[in-house]
Write an enzyme that holds these catalytic residues in place. Structure first.
Site, PDB file in Angstrom:
ATOM      1  CB  SER A 188      -0.729  -0.262   1.151  1.00  0.00           C
ATOM      2  OG  SER A 188      -1.658   1.166   1.139  1.00  0.00           O
ATOM      3  CD  GLU A 247      -7.604   2.195  -0.730  1.00  0.00           C
ATOM      4  OE1 GLU A 247      -6.557   1.464  -0.480  1.00  0.00           O
ATOM      5  OE2 GLU A 247      -8.197   1.991  -1.834  1.00  0.00           O
ATOM      6  CE1 TYR A 248     -12.314  -0.900  -2.723  1.00  0.00           C
ATOM      7  CE2 TYR A 248     -13.848  -1.270  -3.933  1.00  0.00           C
ATOM      8  CZ  TYR A 248     -13.188  -1.755  -4.239  1.00  0.00           C
ATOM      9  OH  TYR A 248     -12.433  -2.148  -5.416  1.00  0.00           O
ATOM     10  CE  LYS A 299      -3.103  -2.932  -0.948  1.00  0.00           C
ATOM     11  NZ  LYS A 299      -3.588  -2.814  -1.981  1.00  0.00           N
TER      12      LYS A 299
HETATM   13  C1  3PG Z   1      -5.084  -0.660  -4.861  1.00  0.00           C
HETATM   14  O1  3PG Z   1      -5.018  -1.508  -3.826  1.00  0.00           O
HETATM   15  O2  3PG Z   1      -4.970  -0.789  -6.114  1.00  0.00           O
HETATM   16  C2  3PG Z   1      -6.143   0.622  -5.911  1.00  0.00           C
HETATM   17  O3  3PG Z   1      -5.630   1.781  -3.893  1.00  0.00           O
HETATM   18  C3  3PG Z   1      -7.045   0.410  -4.110  1.00  0.00           C
HETATM   19  O4  3PG Z   1      -7.739  -0.602  -4.759  1.00  0.00           O
HETATM   20  P1  3PG Z   1      -9.389  -0.037  -5.757  1.00  0.00           P
HETATM   21  O5  3PG Z   1      -8.632   0.027  -7.296  1.00  0.00           O
HETATM   22  O6  3PG Z   1     -10.356  -0.753  -6.549  1.00  0.00           O
HETATM   23  O7  3PG Z   1      -9.604   1.264  -5.881  1.00  0.00           O
END
Ligand code: 3PG
Length: 301
Positions: free
Chosen positions: A118, A175-176, A168
């Site tokens: 990340s 994050e979503y 992760k």
């Molecule tokens: C990732 O880990 O690539 C993105 O930051 C989060 O996932 P997403 O592309 O599904 O929004």
């Protein structure tokens, strides 16, 4: 240490950059000429086959799209690796695939670590956050590689094989919901009781001392400083799959993840309907931290 980085996109190139900066000997491989060229600008020695990667190093860092490409790379790489080699998958693979790959490689004497990575675009300079799964012996063997790539204190073995990508996956689910939550609040401020609020000013105030200050909010403030109306921005949000895996896993384990599920459904709705102010903000946030492509409603001529 000698290390080969396979996959030289934005993240792969940043990994190369950090390894070189820490004094490791790195070669890079990517089938795309453009990616190779870009990686060469950060100082990578580019090789043109996976076989050459294996000749240079016994540590392979994979940074390729999740899915069959990972298996394809492993199939091509395997005949050239010696027993004791360590393969690290730093991409967004599904954790169950990582457990399978760990077992397949173990049966031929190759170590495999799954590493959730990340940090997005900014990880190149400030270091990444690395969630690692696998055997402790393999982890210890390549630990200087993690130290080089990670932010200070930003890495660790979190569990057995698969656990790095599992953690992760959940990180991405969180994050979503976080992105959606900031975006909905800002939509309410933009369209609610008080007209013409200065959202750049408000997010800046929030960044200083408030409970909801964060990296995401800092990037959102930068977005709003440039443009608050977002009229030309597409409100469709893409995704890479980790959010839906989080929800699937939670259902399997009967753990409630209502907010993550809602955020996931809103992304699907945005792609059908074109979305709203909040989904435009989420799309912009993904672009700001990850460089993820952004659709423009009226592309500039
Ligand atoms: C990732 O880990 O690539 C993105 O930051 C989060 O996932 P997403 O592309 O599904 O929004």
């Amino acid at each position: 240490m000698n290390c080969a980085v396979i996959g030289l996109g934005r993240m792969g190139s940043a990994i190369v950059y950090r390894l070189l900066k820490a004094g490791h000997a790195v070669v890079g491989y990517d089938p795309s000429a453009q990616a190779r060229q870009e990686a060469a600008t950060v100082g990578a020695t580019i090789v043109s086959t996976l076989e050459e990667c294996a000749h240079h190093a016994q540590i392979m860092w994979l940074m390729v799209p999740a899915g069959p490409i990972v298996d394809q790379v492993l199939r091509e790489l395997l005949p050239h690796l010696n027993a004791g080699a360590v393969v690290i998958d730093g991409g967004n693979s599904k954790f169950s695939d990582s457990i399978r790959r760990f077992q397949e490689l173990k049966s031929v004497g190759i170590e495999f670590l799954d590493c959730g990575t990340s940090g997005g675009l900014h990880g190149k300079e400030i270091g990444f956050s690395l969630m690692i799964g696998g055997d402790i012996q393999a982890f210890q063997k390549v630990e200087p590689i993690f130290t080089a790539i990670a932010a200070p204190q930003g890495y660790g073995l979190v569990g057995p094989s698969g656990c790095g990508h599992y953690v992760k996956m959940v990180h991405n689910g969180i994050e979503y919901a976080l992105l959606q939550s900031y975006a909905e609040g800002l939509q309410l401020l933009n369209e609610g009781e008080f007209k013409d609020l200065d959202l750049a000013k408000i997010t800046n105030i929030w960044q200083h001392g408030s409970i909801i200050r964060s990296w995401i909010l800092e990037l959102t403030h930068e977005i709003l400083k440039k443009d608050q109306k977002l009229e030309k921005i597409s409100g469709t949000i893409a995704e890479s799959g980790t959010g839906s895996w989080t929800v699937e896993e939670a259902h399997k384990q009967k753990v409630p993840v209502k907010l993550i599920e809602d955020a996931l459904e809103i992304r699907a709705w945005s792609r059908e309907s074109g979305g709203n102010y909040a989904t435009k903000l989420v799309a912009l946030m993904r672009n700001a931290f990850g460089g993820h492509a952004l659709g423009m409603k009226n592309p500039p001529k």
